[in-house]
Design an enzyme around this catalytic site. Structure first.
Site, mmCIF file in Angstrom:
data_model
loop_
_atom_site.group_PDB
_atom_site.id
_atom_site.type_symbol
_atom_site.label_atom_id
_atom_site.label_comp_id
_atom_site.label_asym_id
_atom_site.label_seq_id
_atom_site.Cartn_x
_atom_site.Cartn_y
_atom_site.Cartn_z
ATOM 1 C CB ALA A 1 -0.928 0.000 1.216
ATOM 2 C CB CYS B 1 16.280 -1.932 2.068
ATOM 3 S SG CYS B 1 16.218 -2.719 0.480
#
Ligand SMILES: Cc1ncc(COP(=O)(O)O)c(C=O)c1O
Length: 396
Positions: free
Chosen positions: A211, A336
């Site tokens: 989302a 990341c």
């Protein structure tokens, strides 16, 4: 701050996006008055259950599937892990082969590597200089014991689009010829709001979504699981999500996800032209102002929202810090791994020189990006690179 206004020029939408006010508005009542546990029997619980059911319908509508085929998860990483480990755990005896690509997100590569440590086998199919997978090469990697083939729809670092439908069709045919039965998974996290996610057209059995890439909340996602496909759950417990993902549902976030994907899909086609114009301006502007730069993606088969450039003689980090100083948020590769100086596995797989790969910058647009923002980043990039060339010690 940017030269034209005081707001942050946020150009890292592939990392995450802000929650839209309409989405937040739908979520808020579920933290307070509609706080019931959806598994309980009284009417307060019914409200929460209705919120989840509606969101499931909303996601299913975008994917062109049945609502019962949607499993809500804790995000894209969990969806990918469920597809990979959930299908591997159904194997008896344990073992077998997975085909994937060398440019997948770490949320695919790392769980596949975990399985390799347990005795499963994997093939990581390479890509060309633009990040494209050759469907024939992918299908040729299939073996009789290949139980899962996973290929991403849109790459998060360079934006390259894969021809998932052709890959799925050829992979299935190859598996059938060998007497096997392969499940086809696509990580569509970066495709949502940008491309059609119709699962029949894509020809997939499993599809991952998140989302927070589409102006929804973080920590919620979904896995489409085609009817008849069985997966061992990663999280066992109270049997929520039809036994496929236990744990009391994150109701407010699921409701927000449903709203976010509905809005993203309704604006998808309309936003395409504007995004393409901004992308053309950016790519042409970088080539003009920084002639020794290289553009790290396909010019044709890529989403306009994501652009990736390399600049020789610099590392990504000082460029990003220089941009940050000027109020511009961009990234080097995926969020990341942006803290590490390791060259991106995606750029290396594309055959880009490691020395160039460490100097890569990703710029990713969103719905609030304007032409002024693109002008500002073009100017800022030039200024930062000029400064770094003048004071190379600033890189250390
Ligand atoms: C292609 C892709 N897959 C998976 C993920 C992981 O999603 P999440 O952050 O929701 O776990 C990301 C997020 O960076 C992504 O870009």
């Amino acid at each position: 701050m940017t030269s034209s206004d005081e707001r942050i020029n946020y150009l890292d939408h592939a990392a995450t996006t802000p929650v839209r006010p309409e989405v937040l508005g739908k979520m808020l009542p579920y933290f307070t008055e509609k706080f019931g546990n959806p598994s309980s029997l009284y009417s307060l619980a019914g409200e929460a259950r209705y919120g989840i059911d509606e969101a499931r319908e909303q996601v299913a509508l975008v994917l062109g599937c049945r609502s019962g085929e949607i499993v809500f998860t804790g995000g894209g990483s969990e969806s990918n892990n469920l597809a990979i480990k959930g299908s591997a755990a159904m194997r008896s005896p344990a073992g077998g082969h997975i085909v994937t690509t060398a440019i997948e997100h770490h949320a695919i590569i790392h769980p596949v590597e975990q399985l390799e440590k347990l005795g499963y086998e994997a093939t990581y199919v390479g890509v060309d200089r633009t990040g494209k997978v050759d469907p024939d090469e992918f299908a040729a990697a299939v073996r009789a014991d290949t139980f899962l083939a996973s290929v991403m729809l849109v790459n998060n670092e360079v934006g390259t689009i894969q021809d998932v439908a052709t890959i799925a069709q050829k992979t299935r045919e190859a598996s059938k010829l060998l007497g096997g039965k392969v499940l086809i998974h696509t990580d569509a996290v970066q495709g949502a709001g940008k491309l059609s996610l119709n699962v029949s057209d894509l020809g997939v059995d499993l599809l991952s979504l998140s989302a927070h890439k589409i102006y929804g909340p973080k920590g919620v996602g979904a896995l489409y699981v085609k009817r008849g496909v069985e997966l061992e759950p990663l999280i066992a417990g109270g049997g929520q999500e039809r036994q496929r993902r236990s744990g009391t549902e994150n109701v407010a976030s699921i409701v927000g996800f449903g709203e976010a994907i509905t809005l993203a899909e309704s604006e998808r086609i309309e936003s395409r032209g504007r995004m393409q114009q901004l992308a053309n301006k950016l790519v042409e502007g970088v080539a003009e102002r920084i002639p020794d730069s290289s553009f790290n993606s396909s010019k044709t088969d890529r989403v306009p929202e994501i652009s990736n450039f390399s600049f020789p003689g610099v590392e990504g980090e000082p460029v990003l810090l220089g941009l940050d100083f000027k109020g511009i948020a961009a990234s080097s590769g995926s969020a990341c791994s942006s803290a590490s100086l390791e060259p991106s596995h995606v750029l290396l797989a594309m055959g880009i020189d490691p020395a160039l790969a460490v100097g890569s910058v990703r710029i990713s647009f969103g719905r609030e990006t304007t032409e002024t923002d693109v002008n500002d980043v073009l100017q800022a990039l030039k200024d930062v690179l000029d400064q770094l060339a003048t004071f190379p010690s600033a890189q250390n």
